[in-house]
Design an enzyme around this catalytic site. Structure first.
Site, PDB file in Angstrom:
ATOM      1  N   LYS A   1     -11.780  -8.972  -2.025  1.00 26.98           N
ATOM      2  CA  LYS A   1     -10.822  -8.626  -3.089  1.00 26.98           C
ATOM      3  C   LYS A   1      -9.383  -8.846  -2.646  1.00 26.98           C
ATOM      4  O   LYS A   1      -8.602  -9.496  -3.332  1.00 26.98           O
ATOM      5  CB  LYS A   1     -11.001  -7.161  -3.495  1.00 26.98           C
ATOM      6  CG  LYS A   1      -9.863  -6.631  -4.356  1.00 26.98           C
ATOM      7  CD  LYS A   1     -10.053  -5.182  -4.734  1.00 26.98           C
ATOM      8  CE  LYS A   1      -9.311  -4.198  -3.901  1.00 26.98           C
ATOM      9  NZ  LYS A   1      -7.885  -3.995  -4.192  1.00 26.98           N
ATOM     10  N   ASN A   2      -9.023  -8.275  -1.503  1.00 25.92           N
ATOM     11  CA  ASN A   2      -7.606  -8.294  -1.134  1.00 25.92           C
ATOM     12  C   ASN A   2      -7.129  -9.670  -0.674  1.00 25.92           C
ATOM     13  O   ASN A   2      -5.929  -9.924  -0.633  1.00 25.92           O
ATOM     14  CB  ASN A   2      -7.298  -7.185  -0.120  1.00 25.92           C
ATOM     15  CG  ASN A   2      -7.325  -5.815  -0.794  1.00 25.92           C
ATOM     16  OD1 ASN A   2      -7.265  -5.720  -2.022  1.00 25.92           O
ATOM     17  ND2 ASN A   2      -7.437  -4.763   0.007  1.00 25.92           N
TER      18      ASN A   2
ATOM     19  N   CYS B   1      -3.699   2.214  -7.049  1.00 27.05           N
ATOM     20  CA  CYS B   1      -4.284   3.509  -6.684  1.00 27.05           C
ATOM     21  C   CYS B   1      -3.171   4.468  -6.302  1.00 27.05           C
ATOM     22  O   CYS B   1      -2.183   4.073  -5.693  1.00 27.05           O
ATOM     23  CB  CYS B   1      -5.221   3.356  -5.483  1.00 27.05           C
ATOM     24  SG  CYS B   1      -6.775   2.550  -5.862  1.00 27.05           S
TER      25      CYS B   1
ATOM     26  N   ARG C   1       4.371   4.711  -2.755  1.00 27.22           N
ATOM     27  CA  ARG C   1       4.032   3.340  -2.346  1.00 27.22           C
ATOM     28  C   ARG C   1       5.271   2.454  -2.490  1.00 27.22           C
ATOM     29  O   ARG C   1       5.393   1.679  -3.427  1.00 27.22           O
ATOM     30  CB  ARG C   1       2.849   2.811  -3.168  1.00 27.22           C
ATOM     31  CG  ARG C   1       1.584   3.615  -2.933  1.00 27.22           C
ATOM     32  CD  ARG C   1       0.357   3.010  -3.589  1.00 27.22           C
ATOM     33  NE  ARG C   1      -0.098   1.796  -2.934  1.00 27.22           N
ATOM     34  CZ  ARG C   1      -1.190   1.141  -3.277  1.00 27.22           C
ATOM     35  NH1 ARG C   1      -1.953   1.586  -4.251  1.00 27.22           N
ATOM     36  NH2 ARG C   1      -1.545   0.038  -2.647  1.00 27.22           N
TER      37      ARG C   1
ATOM     38  N   ASP D   1      -8.921   1.727   4.077  1.00 24.12           N
ATOM     39  CA  ASP D   1      -9.767   1.496   2.898  1.00 24.12           C
ATOM     40  C   ASP D   1     -11.231   1.853   3.152  1.00 24.12           C
ATOM     41  O   ASP D   1     -12.065   1.747   2.242  1.00 24.12           O
ATOM     42  CB  ASP D   1      -9.638   0.040   2.415  1.00 24.12           C
ATOM     43  CG  ASP D   1      -8.243  -0.255   1.887  1.00 24.12           C
ATOM     44  OD1 ASP D   1      -7.483   0.699   1.624  1.00 24.12           O
ATOM     45  OD2 ASP D   1      -7.908  -1.448   1.743  1.00 24.12           O
TER      46      ASP D   1
ATOM     47  N   ARG E   1     -13.141  -2.201 -10.039  1.00 20.53           N
ATOM     48  CA  ARG E   1     -11.966  -3.010  -9.657  1.00 20.53           C
ATOM     49  C   ARG E   1     -12.266  -3.819  -8.403  1.00 20.53           C
ATOM     50  O   ARG E   1     -11.640  -4.853  -8.169  1.00 20.53           O
ATOM     51  CB  ARG E   1     -10.785  -2.093  -9.301  1.00 20.53           C
ATOM     52  CG  ARG E   1     -10.077  -1.463 -10.442  1.00 20.53           C
ATOM     53  CD  ARG E   1      -8.921  -0.651  -9.904  1.00 20.53           C
ATOM     54  NE  ARG E   1      -8.248  -1.413  -8.860  1.00 20.53           N
ATOM     55  CZ  ARG E   1      -7.592  -0.877  -7.832  1.00 20.53           C
ATOM     56  NH1 ARG E   1      -7.498   0.409  -7.707  1.00 20.53           N
ATOM     57  NH2 ARG E   1      -7.017  -1.649  -6.939  1.00 20.53           N
TER      58      ARG E   1
HETATM   59  C1  EPZ Z   1      -2.813  -3.141   0.940  1.00 19.62           C
HETATM   60  O1  EPZ Z   1      -1.900  -2.343   0.184  1.00 19.62           O
HETATM   61  C2  EPZ Z   1      -4.154  -3.056   0.252  1.00 19.62           C
HETATM   62  N1  EPZ Z   1      -4.012  -3.574  -1.099  1.00 19.62           N
HETATM   63  C3  EPZ Z   1      -4.637  -1.607   0.235  1.00 19.62           C
HETATM   64  O2  EPZ Z   1      -5.965  -1.631  -0.242  1.00 19.62           O
HETATM   65  C4  EPZ Z   1      -4.663  -1.052   1.658  1.00 19.62           C
HETATM   66  O3  EPZ Z   1      -4.934   0.328   1.623  1.00 19.62           O
HETATM   67  C5  EPZ Z   1      -3.325  -1.273   2.361  1.00 19.62           C
HETATM   68  O4  EPZ Z   1      -2.934  -2.661   2.274  1.00 19.62           O
HETATM   69  C6  EPZ Z   1      -3.354  -0.907   3.848  1.00 19.62           C
HETATM   70  O5  EPZ Z   1      -4.351  -1.655   4.487  1.00 19.62           O
HETATM   71  C7  EPZ Z   1      -4.055  -4.890  -1.309  1.00 19.62           C
HETATM   72  O6  EPZ Z   1      -4.227  -5.692  -0.407  1.00 19.62           O
HETATM   73  C8  EPZ Z   1      -3.904  -5.333  -2.708  1.00 19.62           C
HETATM   74  P1  EPZ Z   1       0.859  -1.729   2.893  1.00 19.62           P
HETATM   75  P2  EPZ Z   1      -0.352  -2.484   0.426  1.00 19.62           P
HETATM   76  O7  EPZ Z   1       2.083  -2.369   2.379  1.00 19.62           O
HETATM   77  O8  EPZ Z   1      -0.049  -3.881   0.806  1.00 19.62           O
HETATM   78  C9  EPZ Z   1       4.227   1.586   3.773  1.00 19.62           C
HETATM   79  C10 EPZ Z   1      -7.786  -1.101  -1.615  1.00 19.62           C
HETATM   80  O9  EPZ Z   1      -8.425  -0.016  -1.674  1.00 19.62           O
HETATM   81  N2  EPZ Z   1       5.157   0.622   3.148  1.00 19.62           N
HETATM   82  O10 EPZ Z   1       0.164  -2.337   4.068  1.00 19.62           O
HETATM   83  O11 EPZ Z   1       0.336  -1.915  -0.753  1.00 19.62           O
HETATM   84  C11 EPZ Z   1       3.277   2.192   2.757  1.00 19.62           C
HETATM   85  O12 EPZ Z   1       3.848   3.284   2.089  1.00 19.62           O
HETATM   86  C12 EPZ Z   1      -6.260  -1.076  -1.522  1.00 19.62           C
HETATM   87  O13 EPZ Z   1      -8.303  -2.218  -1.642  1.00 19.62           O
HETATM   88  C13 EPZ Z   1       6.517   0.877   3.170  1.00 19.62           C
HETATM   89  O14 EPZ Z   1       6.969   1.901   3.687  1.00 19.62           O
HETATM   90  O15 EPZ Z   1      -0.181  -1.543   1.697  1.00 19.62           O
HETATM   91  C14 EPZ Z   1       2.085   2.544   3.633  1.00 19.62           C
HETATM   92  O16 EPZ Z   1       2.323   3.785   4.246  1.00 19.62           O
HETATM   93  C15 EPZ Z   1      -5.721   0.286  -1.763  1.00 19.62           C
HETATM   94  N3  EPZ Z   1       7.357  -0.052   2.600  1.00 19.62           N
HETATM   95  C16 EPZ Z   1       2.104   1.455   4.719  1.00 19.62           C
HETATM   96  O17 EPZ Z   1       3.415   0.885   4.681  1.00 19.62           O
HETATM   97  C17 EPZ Z   1       6.878  -1.192   2.024  1.00 19.62           C
HETATM   98  O18 EPZ Z   1       7.705  -1.988   1.546  1.00 19.62           O
HETATM   99  C18 EPZ Z   1       1.100   0.331   4.536  1.00 19.62           C
HETATM  100  O19 EPZ Z   1       1.207  -0.211   3.219  1.00 19.62           O
HETATM  101  C19 EPZ Z   1       5.526  -1.445   2.027  1.00 19.62           C
HETATM  102  C20 EPZ Z   1       4.657  -0.514   2.585  1.00 19.62           C
END
Ligand code: EPZ
Length: 432
Positions: A22-23, A117, A122, A307, A399
């Site tokens: 998916k991702n 989610c 976020r 995840d 999803r």
């Molecule tokens: C991706 O989300 C995945 N989604 C999520 O999977 C997954 O939980 C996550 O990565 C972590 O592995 C997709 O790929 C579509 P991040 P993403 O940016 O990219 C902080 C699922 O169940 N952060 O790696 O949104 C954030 O708050 C989904 O398939 C900032 O502070 O996650 C978090 O604490 C749910 N500033 C951490 O970084 C930013 O600009 C990691 O978030 C971006 C993120």
């Protein structure tokens, strides 16, 4: 309203074939915006997030053709619109990839703030920091992210990510693929789908090196042209079925996986007493006796994936002894715990730590999928529980899991879809 009804307590035996990731799919499909020509994408999972992202591209003017169940052709050559509307974008987190892809293609993007989610704040500050470093002006107004450039092109830049972010790493890669000059991302995320996106873009003519390490170098190219690419298998879908076999017991061959991507999950299950055997591109998982406790801390790849956190909690809820789970990525990813408690689980949450005292059985109960992975974990718990579990709001699960009911039924699970026609279908009215 669609529910899953599970008569639990039956061990699982047989084979499950894993679908495309998916991702990776939700990043690769918007990446087609950068390509002149037809992208033939294979191993595309049939899940609602993919349907949505394809629909958004079609609305922008892309030509999308279904070749067969898992192969799509996406041609974005004719797109002239850089505005992605609120109605669909709000329903999928990955719609933020449209910002990087549209900026890379047109030097301008107008994308509604993404949904997704709900597990705490976020932010997308690191995405924006990357675009700004590359010369974009970014402004958030009226629920839209407006990004523009002076001469219609981004310029390569050196970008240090303050947090390891999958989304920001991917978004900057998208924006940089056709920018002027070299972009260097430091402290990049290393997840398998980041490597997959780099491989997709490189196969269309991009010049990206270092994906899978914490420094990624992207030399912008003038043009990307069409080609064929096959998406990697889904690490989290595979991990979810591994936990299903570990929780319910039995022996399941999980086919079409990259075992290396699953090392972090395999290690924990083996530590708890399950047997996991690598067989080429398949893993055989076997669990006979009761599992024992362990501790888990979620981290960016190659650490244990956030995840998979709710699904491993379902296994630990039944393991002997007291386990700790520390959530190292998201602020609030334990909302599912109250649902597990209805089934007799003993879990206390304090901030980012859950203390799980293993019980010798769970009991089926009516529960509600509160997000995608929490929903998957409820299926895992329901398969292992004695009696009947009814899971509500399964649109969350759909999803990200292709044919979950069919796949589990094929290994002996008693799981049925029940549709209650008189209730309003909430699928279309919720942020997914
Ligand atoms: C991706 O989300 C995945 N989604 C999520 O999977 C997954 O939980 C996550 O990565 C972590 O592995 C997709 O790929 C579509 P991040 P993403 O940016 O990219 C902080 C699922 O169940 N952060 O790696 O949104 C954030 O708050 C989904 O398939 C900032 O502070 O996650 C978090 O604490 C749910 N500033 C951490 O970084 C930013 O600009 C990691 O978030 C971006 C993120």
């Amino acid at each position: 309203m669609t529910k899953y009804v599970i008569h639990g307590g039956k061990p699982l035996y047989g084979e499950i074939e894993i679908s495309g990731a998916k991702n990776a799919a939700v990043a690769i499909i918007p990446a087609a915006l950068l390509v002149d020509g037809v992208c033939r994408i294979e191993n595309v999972p049939q899940i609602s997030d993919v349907t949505l992202i394809l629909k958004i591209l079609q609305d922008l003017g892309a030509d999308v053709r279904t070749v067969n169940k898992s192969t799509m052709e996406v041609d974005c050559t004719g797109i002239h619109n850089n505005r992605a509307p609120y109605e669909m974008v709000r329903r999928i987190r990955a719609s933020y990839y449209l910002i990087g892809a549209l900026l890379g293609r047109f030097g301008a993007a107008d994308v509604a703030m993404p949904g997704g989610c709900d597990f705490g704040v976020r932010p997308i500050d690191q995405h924006i920091k990357g675009f700004v470093a590359m010369g974009a002006e970014v402004d958030v107004q009226g629920g839209f992210i407006h990004a523009t450039t002076q001469n219609g092109r981004l310029s390569g830049a050196q970008i240090y990510m303050d947090v390891v972010s999958v989304g920001a790493t991917i978004n900057v890669m998208l924006a940089a693929a056709r920018a002027d000059g070299m972009t260097i991302i430091e402290n990049a995320a290393k997840e398998p789908h980041i490597v997959d996106l780099a491989n997709f873009l490189n196969s269309m003519g991009a010049d990206i090196r270092g994906a899978g390490t914490d420094v990624i170098k992207i030399r912008g190219v003038e043009r990307l042209s069409g080609g064929t690419y096959s998406i990697i298998p889904d690490q989290i879908e595979a991990g979810t079925y591994m936990t299903a076999a570990a929780a319910a017991g039995g022996e399941v061959l999980i086919k079409n996986v990259i075992p290396k991507h699953l090392d972090c999950i395999t290690a924990k299950l083996v530590e708890m007493g399950a047997e996991v055997q690598e067989m080429g591109d398949a893993l055989l998982i076997r669990r006979m006796g009761r599992l024992s406790r362990t501790n888990v801390k979620t981290m960016p790849y190659p650490g244990f994936p956030t995840d998979m956190q709710p699904q491993i909690a379902a296994v630990l809820a039944l393991a002997e002894g007291t386990s700790l789970i520390t959530e190292g990525v998201w602020d609030n990813r334990f909302r599912y715990v109250d649902e597990f408690k209805r089934m007799g689980a003993r879990i206390q949450v304090d901030g980012k730590v859950a203390v799980i005292e293993g019980v010798d059985h769970l009991t089926g109960a009516p529960i509600r999928a509160c997000d995608l992975r929490a929903g998957a974990a409820m299926v895992v718990a329901g398969l292992a529980a004695q009696g009947i579990t009814e899971i509500d709001c399964v649109y969350h699960i759909e999803r990200g899991y292709e044919d979950i009911v069919r796949k589990l039924s094929a290994v002996g699970a008693d799981i049925r879809v029940v549709i209650t026609p008189e209730e309003e279908d909430v699928h279309n009215s919720h942020a997914v």
